[in-house]
Design a protein around this motif. Structure first.
Motif, mmCIF file in Angstrom:
data_model
loop_
_atom_site.group_PDB
_atom_site.id
_atom_site.type_symbol
_atom_site.label_atom_id
_atom_site.label_comp_id
_atom_site.label_asym_id
_atom_site.label_seq_id
_atom_site.Cartn_x
_atom_site.Cartn_y
_atom_site.Cartn_z
ATOM 1 N N ILE A 12 10.142 2.231 -0.119
ATOM 2 C CA ILE A 12 9.825 3.004 1.078
ATOM 3 C C ILE A 12 8.066 2.830 1.429
ATOM 4 O O ILE A 12 7.085 3.310 -0.155
ATOM 5 C CB ILE A 12 10.255 4.413 0.908
ATOM 6 C CG1 ILE A 12 10.831 4.368 1.130
ATOM 7 C CG2 ILE A 12 8.787 5.715 2.029
ATOM 8 C CD1 ILE A 12 11.245 6.412 0.967
ATOM 9 N N LEU A 13 7.490 2.129 2.653
ATOM 10 C CA LEU A 13 6.324 1.976 2.058
ATOM 11 C C LEU A 13 5.419 2.802 3.355
ATOM 12 O O LEU A 13 5.993 3.040 4.545
ATOM 13 C CB LEU A 13 6.314 0.400 2.946
ATOM 14 C CG LEU A 13 6.696 -0.528 1.823
ATOM 15 C CD1 LEU A 13 7.029 -2.018 2.615
ATOM 16 C CD2 LEU A 13 5.452 -0.667 0.654
ATOM 17 N N GLN A 14 4.126 2.839 3.060
ATOM 18 C CA GLN A 14 3.040 3.612 4.079
ATOM 19 C C GLN A 14 3.249 2.012 5.148
ATOM 20 O O GLN A 14 2.361 0.840 4.932
ATOM 21 C CB GLN A 14 2.011 4.438 3.686
ATOM 22 C CG GLN A 14 1.226 5.289 4.334
ATOM 23 C CD GLN A 14 1.842 6.586 4.894
ATOM 24 O OE1 GLN A 14 2.698 7.208 3.393
ATOM 25 N NE2 GLN A 14 1.834 7.161 6.004
ATOM 26 N N GLU A 15 2.812 2.635 6.225
ATOM 27 C CA GLU A 15 2.304 2.001 7.415
ATOM 28 C C GLU A 15 1.469 1.167 6.662
ATOM 29 O O GLU A 15 0.104 1.907 6.644
ATOM 30 C CB GLU A 15 2.095 2.278 8.919
ATOM 31 C CG GLU A 15 2.537 1.294 9.910
ATOM 32 C CD GLU A 15 2.470 2.223 11.389
ATOM 33 O OE1 GLU A 15 1.908 3.241 11.510
ATOM 34 O OE2 GLU A 15 3.067 1.229 12.091
ATOM 35 N N GLY A 16 1.143 -0.211 6.920
ATOM 36 C CA GLY A 16 -0.348 -1.084 6.349
ATOM 37 C C GLY A 16 -0.785 -0.904 5.077
ATOM 38 O O GLY A 16 -0.785 -2.075 4.778
ATOM 39 N N ALA A 17 0.428 -0.936 3.909
ATOM 40 C CA ALA A 17 1.233 -1.077 2.927
ATOM 41 C C ALA A 17 1.988 -2.608 2.562
ATOM 42 O O ALA A 17 1.987 -3.002 3.648
ATOM 43 C CB ALA A 17 1.685 -0.489 1.851
ATOM 44 N N ASN A 18 0.765 -3.804 1.456
ATOM 45 C CA ASN A 18 1.500 -4.637 1.321
ATOM 46 C C ASN A 18 2.727 -4.328 0.541
ATOM 47 O O ASN A 18 2.803 -3.400 -0.721
ATOM 48 C CB ASN A 18 0.148 -5.521 0.693
ATOM 49 C CG ASN A 18 -1.084 -5.703 1.688
ATOM 50 O OD1 ASN A 18 -0.343 -5.445 2.792
ATOM 51 N ND2 ASN A 18 -1.929 -6.093 1.153
#
Lengths: 109, 113
Positions: A12-18
């Motif tokens: 699960i990623l936050q938008e903008g993360a790599n």
């Protein structure tokens, strides 16, 4: 047969993360492809990368054939990057693609 | 860019019936494949086809299945006497050469009732 293992299975990623997805394979291969399966089930061909490094926009991939792994990098993730990423390989001597179980990626705004 | 096209996109069939899934590979490609993906699982190889004959098949591809290239453009997968467990997404793929990238169609979602 050849083993193809992908990690992590879920991300699960936050938008903008790599992020980095990994594919390990158990034998020498002469073809390696990364696919993105979108919510409609389509398999989108991202990279054909039996060795070396390639970049396409925010995505890049590296395969180190001698060490039997490949990495897919997603930079500045967007919600449209959500889906399942599959690594698939072809062993020397045959031409069937053997798929891993995939990396389920969810990008949240 | 040339594409692999598959029809129909969705097929609903009664158990025990025969179904034919159709594919038009990319025109200059020589190797053709069928894969399937049961819902929530990984993509599995079924069969490869080259020079008008099966070149490789998996243990899944039993006597219930057959493939054909009836003309210069179409490549079909026939499933006889369908079972509930045949419900899956079926993908066709093609490539110009065995170690080159395989190009996939959008799939046919087969539902057996």
């Amino acid at each position: 047969g050849i083993q193809v293992e992908q990690s992590p299975p879920d991300l699960i990623l936050q938008e903008g993360a790599n992020s980095t997805l990994r594919c390990n394979f158990s034998d020498s291969v002469n073809n390696l492809q990364w696919f993105h399966q979108n919510p409609w089930g389509q398999l989108i061909n991202l990279f054909y990368i039996p060795s070396g490094t390639k970049q396409n926009g925010r995505l890049s991939a590296t395969t180190v054939a001698t060490e039997r792994y490949s990495l897919l990098y997603i930079s500045s993730s967007q919600t449209t990057d959500s889906g399942v990423y599959f690594c698939a390989v072809v062993l020397y001597g045959n031409n069937r693609l053997a798929f891993g179980k995939g990396n389920q990626v969810v990008v949240i705004p | 860019e040339p594409e692999v096209t598959q029809t129909p996109s969705h097929q609903v069939t009664q158990m025990g019936q025969e179904v034919i899934l159709r594919c038009v590979p990319i025109s200059n490609h020589l190797y053709f494949y069928w894969y399937r993906q049961i819902l929530g699982q990984k993509v599995e190889f079924l069969v490869s086809f080259y020079n008008n004959e099966i070149s490789e098949k998996s243990e899944i591809f039993d006597d219930q299945f057959s493939v054909e290239r009836p003309d210069g453009s179409n490549f079909t997968l026939k499933i006889r006497s369908t079972k509930l467990e045949d419900s899956a997404m079926y993908f066709c793929a093609s490539t110009v050469q065995g170690n080159q990238p395989q190009h996939f169609g959008d799939g046919t979602r087969l539902s057996i009732l």
